[in-house]
Design an enzyme around this catalytic site. Structure first.
Site, mmCIF file in Angstrom:
data_model
loop_
_atom_site.group_PDB
_atom_site.id
_atom_site.type_symbol
_atom_site.label_atom_id
_atom_site.label_comp_id
_atom_site.label_asym_id
_atom_site.label_seq_id
_atom_site.Cartn_x
_atom_site.Cartn_y
_atom_site.Cartn_z
ATOM 1 N N SER A 290 -26.901 34.304 8.234
ATOM 2 C CA SER A 290 -27.810 34.383 9.381
ATOM 3 C C SER A 290 -27.257 35.294 10.476
ATOM 4 C CB SER A 290 -28.038 32.981 9.968
ATOM 5 O OG SER A 290 -28.590 32.120 9.014
HETATM 6 N N1 SAM Z 1 -25.963 28.948 6.808
HETATM 7 C C1 SAM Z 1 -25.813 30.108 5.976
HETATM 8 C C2 SAM Z 1 -24.646 30.970 6.347
HETATM 9 O O1 SAM Z 1 -23.965 30.662 7.339
HETATM 10 O O2 SAM Z 1 -24.388 31.919 5.617
HETATM 11 C C3 SAM Z 1 -27.059 30.956 5.932
HETATM 12 C C4 SAM Z 1 -27.962 30.425 4.946
HETATM 13 S S1 SAM Z 1 -29.284 31.345 4.301
HETATM 14 C C5 SAM Z 1 -30.152 31.938 5.689
HETATM 15 C C6 SAM Z 1 -30.227 29.937 3.738
HETATM 16 C C7 SAM Z 1 -29.599 29.191 2.589
HETATM 17 O O3 SAM Z 1 -30.363 28.017 2.336
HETATM 18 C C8 SAM Z 1 -29.585 29.981 1.299
HETATM 19 O O4 SAM Z 1 -28.284 30.079 0.814
HETATM 20 C C9 SAM Z 1 -30.471 29.156 0.363
HETATM 21 O O5 SAM Z 1 -30.080 29.197 -0.988
HETATM 22 C C10 SAM Z 1 -30.300 27.762 0.945
HETATM 23 N N2 SAM Z 1 -31.363 26.815 0.603
HETATM 24 C C11 SAM Z 1 -32.698 27.048 0.463
HETATM 25 N N3 SAM Z 1 -33.324 25.912 0.138
HETATM 26 C C12 SAM Z 1 -32.374 24.932 0.064
HETATM 27 C C13 SAM Z 1 -32.415 23.544 -0.252
HETATM 28 N N4 SAM Z 1 -33.545 22.908 -0.577
HETATM 29 N N5 SAM Z 1 -31.246 22.855 -0.245
HETATM 30 C C14 SAM Z 1 -30.076 23.467 0.077
HETATM 31 N N6 SAM Z 1 -29.993 24.793 0.365
HETATM 32 C C15 SAM Z 1 -31.124 25.514 0.367
#
Ligand code: SAM
Length: 219
Positions: free
Chosen positions: A67
């Protein structure tokens, strides 16, 4: 040069990034301190190292993103973390946000949907000195095993607020979740006032990758 070297140049760029985020309205000193401390370029392939201190989201593996630093700061500030708070993060991704939470003294549980990202994070974060509790699976219904939490942060865009996440908050706890369509979302802050009462606030527009799973968007 070692891949995990934090040079004066990196430190200088990071300081500028923190000043920029503060100018955009982030006031919580412990959030700014954590961002100033954690080498964000460690989460990037070395060839993209220069992009780590731009205030932008950046692609990581599996079609996901790390992000934007301002967004990390904005969501974290809304959580109002105190040392010792038990926090659940949904969407580990690169692990950067989880490190910010650990750096602020929280006890962090983080869950990632994509196996490849989970495996990378579980190997990498201890190498740079951070040990959140990491899990792989669908976090769209939270992680009830360790509930209740002082705070829950969702780092992917959800179609609606899953009721299960509110249930897993302590009274007085806070949920921060982007809600909207798959392009643009509002940041929703939910405070659990008592077992049957919540307060809700909504902020600006943000753009996250979609939340998957039973309470997320279809694949
Ligand atoms: N917090 C992260 C970082 O610091 O790098 C950024 C995350 S990215 C914007 C969003 C993440 O949410 C992705 O890695 C995606 O695979 C994960 N995601 C999406 N749906 C999810 C779910 N149902 N449970 C857990 N993770 C999920």
């Amino acid at each position: 040069m070692s891949e995990l070297e934090d040079t004066y140049k990196h430190k200088g760029l990071r300081k500028q990034l923190v000043l920029g985020i503060a100018k955009k309205g982030i006031k919580d000193k412990s959030v700014l301190h954590a961002i100033n401390k954690i080498p964000r370029h460690f989460f990037f392939d070395k060839i993209f190292d220069v992009h780590a201190y731009e205030d932008k989201a950046f692609p990581i593996d599996a079609g996901q993103t790390i992000s934007q630093p301002y967004t990390v700061a904005f969501q974290t500030q809304l959580l109002q973390i105190k040392p010792g708070d038990q926090i659940l993060e949904i969407g580990t991704g690169s692990g950067y946000q989880a490190c910010v939470l650990v750096e602020m003294g929280a006890k962090v549980y983080t869950i990632e949907y994509q196996k490849k990202l989970y495996q990378k994070a579980i190997r990498f974060l201890p190498k740079i000195g951070y040990q959140p509790h990491m899990y792989q699976g669908d976090g769209s219904k939270g992680l009830p095993r360790f509930a209740p939490y002082d705070g829950i942060i969702v780092t992917a865009g959800a179609p609606t607020v899953p009721e299960e996440l509110i249930q897993q908050l302590k009274v007085g706890g806070r949920l921060v979740i982007p809600v909207g369509n798959d392009d643009i979302q509002s940041m929703v802050l939910i405070q659990k006032v008592d077992e049957n009462k919540i307060k809700k606030k909504q902020f600006d527009h943000f753009s996250f990758v979609p939340l998957r799973g039973v309470k997320g968007w279809k694949e």
